[in-house]
Scaffold this active site. Sequence first.
Site, PDB file in Angstrom:
ATOM      1  N   GLY A 166     -26.269 -25.920 -44.568  1.00 13.34           N
ATOM      2  CA  GLY A 166     -24.852 -25.926 -44.955  1.00 13.34           C
ATOM      3  C   GLY A 166     -23.955 -25.154 -43.998  1.00 13.34           C
ATOM      4  N   TYR A 203     -14.522 -37.410 -43.434  1.00 15.55           N
ATOM      5  CA  TYR A 203     -14.836 -36.641 -44.645  1.00 15.55           C
ATOM      6  C   TYR A 203     -14.831 -37.604 -45.835  1.00 15.55           C
ATOM      7  CZ  TYR A 203     -14.651 -33.088 -48.231  1.00 15.55           C
ATOM      8  OH  TYR A 203     -14.932 -32.305 -49.327  1.00 15.55           O
ATOM      9  N   HIS A 209     -24.845 -36.519 -53.021  1.00 15.73           N
ATOM     10  CA  HIS A 209     -25.893 -36.325 -52.019  1.00 15.73           C
ATOM     11  C   HIS A 209     -27.181 -36.863 -52.620  1.00 15.73           C
ATOM     12  CE1 HIS A 209     -28.225 -33.863 -48.938  1.00 15.73           C
ATOM     13  NE2 HIS A 209     -29.155 -34.299 -49.783  1.00 15.73           N
ATOM     14  N   GLU A 289     -28.519 -37.178 -42.327  1.00 17.31           N
ATOM     15  CA  GLU A 289     -29.400 -36.473 -41.380  1.00 17.31           C
ATOM     16  C   GLU A 289     -30.825 -36.565 -41.894  1.00 17.31           C
ATOM     17  OE1 GLU A 289     -29.607 -32.303 -41.105  1.00 17.31           O
ATOM     18  OE2 GLU A 289     -29.349 -31.934 -43.237  1.00 17.31           O
ATOM     19  N   ARG A 293     -39.279 -31.759 -42.251  1.00 15.74           N
ATOM     20  CA  ARG A 293     -40.086 -30.661 -42.828  1.00 15.74           C
ATOM     21  C   ARG A 293     -40.170 -30.878 -44.327  1.00 15.74           C
ATOM     22  NH1 ARG A 293     -35.826 -28.080 -45.491  1.00 15.74           N
ATOM     23  NH2 ARG A 293     -33.858 -28.267 -44.406  1.00 15.74           N
ATOM     24  N   ARG A 339     -32.257 -23.662 -58.480  1.00 15.39           N
ATOM     25  CA  ARG A 339     -32.562 -22.604 -57.509  1.00 15.39           C
ATOM     26  C   ARG A 339     -32.027 -21.288 -58.059  1.00 15.39           C
ATOM     27  NH1 ARG A 339     -31.624 -24.827 -51.342  1.00 15.39           N
ATOM     28  NH2 ARG A 339     -32.206 -27.003 -51.711  1.00 15.39           N
TER      29      ARG A 339
HETATM   30  P1  ADP Z   1     -26.968 -29.480 -43.438  1.00 16.07           P
HETATM   31  O1  ADP Z   1     -27.699 -29.756 -42.177  1.00 16.07           O
HETATM   32  O2  ADP Z   1     -26.268 -28.199 -43.437  1.00 16.07           O
HETATM   33  O3  ADP Z   1     -27.837 -29.741 -44.622  1.00 16.07           O
HETATM   34  P2  ADP Z   1     -25.687 -32.037 -43.998  1.00 16.07           P
HETATM   35  O4  ADP Z   1     -25.147 -32.924 -42.943  1.00 16.07           O
HETATM   36  O5  ADP Z   1     -26.962 -32.446 -44.626  1.00 16.07           O
HETATM   37  O6  ADP Z   1     -25.794 -30.568 -43.446  1.00 16.07           O
HETATM   38  O7  ADP Z   1     -24.584 -31.871 -45.122  1.00 16.07           O
HETATM   39  C1  ADP Z   1     -24.710 -30.929 -46.158  1.00 16.07           C
HETATM   40  C2  ADP Z   1     -23.692 -31.238 -47.243  1.00 16.07           C
HETATM   41  O8  ADP Z   1     -22.357 -31.208 -46.730  1.00 16.07           O
HETATM   42  C3  ADP Z   1     -23.816 -32.624 -47.853  1.00 16.07           C
HETATM   43  O9  ADP Z   1     -24.775 -32.668 -48.881  1.00 16.07           O
HETATM   44  C4  ADP Z   1     -22.417 -32.837 -48.372  1.00 16.07           C
HETATM   45  O10 ADP Z   1     -22.184 -32.160 -49.564  1.00 16.07           O
HETATM   46  C5  ADP Z   1     -21.567 -32.217 -47.303  1.00 16.07           C
HETATM   47  N1  ADP Z   1     -21.189 -33.212 -46.280  1.00 16.07           N
HETATM   48  C6  ADP Z   1     -21.822 -33.431 -45.116  1.00 16.07           C
HETATM   49  N2  ADP Z   1     -21.208 -34.414 -44.417  1.00 16.07           N
HETATM   50  C7  ADP Z   1     -20.185 -34.844 -45.170  1.00 16.07           C
HETATM   51  C8  ADP Z   1     -19.156 -35.829 -44.996  1.00 16.07           C
HETATM   52  N3  ADP Z   1     -19.092 -36.571 -43.891  1.00 16.07           N
HETATM   53  N4  ADP Z   1     -18.252 -35.991 -45.980  1.00 16.07           N
HETATM   54  C9  ADP Z   1     -18.298 -35.226 -47.094  1.00 16.07           C
HETATM   55  N5  ADP Z   1     -19.220 -34.281 -47.307  1.00 16.07           N
HETATM   56  C10 ADP Z   1     -20.153 -34.066 -46.371  1.00 16.07           C
HETATM   57  P1  ADP Z   2     -33.219 -28.265 -48.073  1.00 12.22           P
HETATM   58  O1  ADP Z   2     -32.575 -29.206 -47.114  1.00 12.22           O
HETATM   59  O2  ADP Z   2     -34.685 -28.176 -48.022  1.00 12.22           O
HETATM   60  O3  ADP Z   2     -32.679 -28.419 -49.427  1.00 12.22           O
HETATM   61  P2  ADP Z   2     -31.597 -26.031 -47.360  1.00 12.22           P
HETATM   62  O4  ADP Z   2     -30.528 -26.767 -46.653  1.00 12.22           O
HETATM   63  O5  ADP Z   2     -31.295 -25.355 -48.634  1.00 12.22           O
HETATM   64  O6  ADP Z   2     -32.885 -26.898 -47.527  1.00 12.22           O
HETATM   65  O7  ADP Z   2     -32.256 -25.002 -46.354  1.00 12.22           O
HETATM   66  C1  ADP Z   2     -33.493 -24.413 -46.649  1.00 12.22           C
HETATM   67  C2  ADP Z   2     -33.602 -23.141 -45.916  1.00 12.22           C
HETATM   68  O8  ADP Z   2     -33.655 -23.362 -44.543  1.00 12.22           O
HETATM   69  C3  ADP Z   2     -32.449 -22.212 -46.113  1.00 12.22           C
HETATM   70  O9  ADP Z   2     -32.991 -20.940 -46.007  1.00 12.22           O
HETATM   71  C4  ADP Z   2     -31.535 -22.507 -44.948  1.00 12.22           C
HETATM   72  O10 ADP Z   2     -30.710 -21.414 -44.678  1.00 12.22           O
HETATM   73  C5  ADP Z   2     -32.562 -22.752 -43.883  1.00 12.22           C
HETATM   74  N1  ADP Z   2     -32.162 -23.713 -42.850  1.00 12.22           N
HETATM   75  C6  ADP Z   2     -32.065 -25.043 -42.984  1.00 12.22           C
HETATM   76  N2  ADP Z   2     -31.745 -25.613 -41.816  1.00 12.22           N
HETATM   77  C7  ADP Z   2     -31.649 -24.614 -40.918  1.00 12.22           C
HETATM   78  C8  ADP Z   2     -31.348 -24.549 -39.524  1.00 12.22           C
HETATM   79  N3  ADP Z   2     -31.106 -25.636 -38.788  1.00 12.22           N
HETATM   80  N4  ADP Z   2     -31.330 -23.342 -38.938  1.00 12.22           N
HETATM   81  C9  ADP Z   2     -31.585 -22.244 -39.647  1.00 12.22           C
HETATM   82  N5  ADP Z   2     -31.882 -22.233 -40.955  1.00 12.22           N
HETATM   83  C10 ADP Z   2     -31.907 -23.399 -41.588  1.00 12.22           C
HETATM   84 MG    MG Z   3     -28.735 -31.552 -45.029  1.00 13.60          MG
END
Ligand code: ADP
Ligand code: ADP
Ligand code: MG
Length: 502
Positions: A166, A203, A209, A289, A293, A339
């Site tokens: 996030g 956006y 999700h 994405e 893992r 969680r």
């Molecule tokens: P991360 O790598 O941090 O998990 P994600 O790309 O998976 O990032 O996005 C995490 C969350 O952010 C999504 O579950 C959603 O709630 C929000 N998000 C990501 N991209 C978009 C988008 N294009 N429009 C609206 N919300 C988004």
């Molecule tokens: P999931 O996608 O498994 O639901 P989260 O987005 O909640 O996982 O991330 C799981 C853990 O991994 C969290 O501790 C988050 O901060 C960490 N994390 C996820 N992606 C990354 C990244 N690219 N770099 C560093 N920490 C990450």
């Molecule tokens: Mg994600």
Amino acid sequence: MKIKKILVANRGEIAVRVLRTCRELGIRTVAVYSDPDRNSLHVSLADEAYSLGGSKPAESYLNQEKLLNIVKQSGAQAVHPGYGFLSENPSFAQMLEDSGIVFIGPTSAAIRALGDKTAARKVAQSLGVPTVAGTTEALRSDEESFRIARQIGYPILLKAAAGGGGKGMRMVEDEQHLQSSLEAARSEALSAFGDSRVYIEKYIKAPRHIEVQILADRFGNVVYLGERECSIQRRHQKIIEETPSPVVDEDLRKRLGESAIRIALAAHYVNAGTLEFLVDAERNFYFLEMNTRLQVEHPVTEMVTGLDLVREQIAIAEGEPLHFRQTDISPRGHAIECRICAEDPAHDFFPSTGTLLRYKPPQGRIRVDNGYNEGDTISVFYDSLMSKVISYGTTRCEAISAMKRALSEFEVEGVETTIPFCQFVLDHPAFQSGAIDTTFIQRYFTPSSLQLHTEEENVVAAIFGAFLATSSRLSSPSSNGVRASGTKSNWKLQRREGMQGW
Ligand code: ADP
Ligand code: ADP
Ligand code: MG
């Protein structure tokens, strides 16, 4: 090759969870720990434990050289990275490959192809899998950014190519804010991920999700294990997840699953993996994405499929073919995960630190994946996740009741937790009807909702209290301690009796 000894390069609940499966498989285990984690649960559950030293992740769980030395010293044949830390780091996977150590995960090449968000978007687009409108290259200049943002139309999201958890995401409402947001996003991405590349996505307003769990072996067999709905989020990070999704029907499930498989096959992906999608109000889906893992929320999939995903990961890493086909997968029932994080929902989910003066996770008819013991300290150094409570029911309604019961028994004192927030969500009519999206918190939650919730509870408690005083059915109230502060009334004890009817 049968793996006989595994080093778990992680901490907290996920290290514990992986160690347990290893034990069930008769595999010897090696834990590693930082200074503050010396006496932690994961250390006590392993056959051997080695100190990494240091407190900060960079000194300890992210220290690749130290980890490799311990792998060699301990004679472990394989490394399980858990999630976070080095789990999606291609150079770590490469280093192990070069040393003849099995990485229980995909190849470094597959992590490179799919771990970077822009690269993964390219793969999806080349296969005709819908992606959110935006760029597939990192932005090269400010001029380019302005031009593309105008084409796509505001609001847009700036995202870090290397982002995760996030972090590194910024919504930009209009052109006026683009310049400053670009600068902020780049520096945030650089400090969080050591990589300043950012790109643009449209956006999507109020999406859900929804993600697909896959398993892929070395022989080109890939199956999907249904979906998980993870729309209840704070700071773009999941907090409650469930399977199946209330909006996914057989047709959508199949289309999501087949898109996930196409992407995995194209990248020659091997291991467990998750393909994340956004689903809009019209039920159009867009690939977001891939997480290369095991994910935090994998237990809900385990509950409805009966599989142990870590066991499957290990079998795949040993070179075994999958022992089932797509047609063998028929998930049953409904599972929900909450969680339990050391965060204060009344203060914007700010991380809460301190000593767990009292810590009693619930038991009975639910699954708890926990990483801490009473007396442990929650420090600033690591993720706030303490444990996960996973409930199961033949219906969603049953799974919700089971979760409510379980959370009402969770006793924590010493830190603030997300328990009251999860209770607020579980009681909310929108959640109960399945009408959820990623804006749930924005739309329905303010710190005063916790207050209101508590006041409502107090009224119920007062009524029950008066009733009980006269009937004297209950003797002394048990310490319930749901609020971290320990101020919780004893209402839940009584309300449990009347819960079936909601
Ligand atoms: P991360 O790598 O941090 O998990 P994600 O790309 O998976 O990032 O996005 C995490 C969350 O952010 C999504 O579950 C959603 O709630 C929000 N998000 C990501 N991209 C978009 C988008 N294009 N429009 C609206 N919300 C988004
Ligand atoms: P999931 O996608 O498994 O639901 P989260 O987005 O909640 O996982 O991330 C799981 C853990 O991994 C969290 O501790 C988050 O901060 C960490 N994390 C996820 N992606 C990354 C990244 N690219 N770099 C560093 N920490 C990450
Ligand atoms: Mg994600």
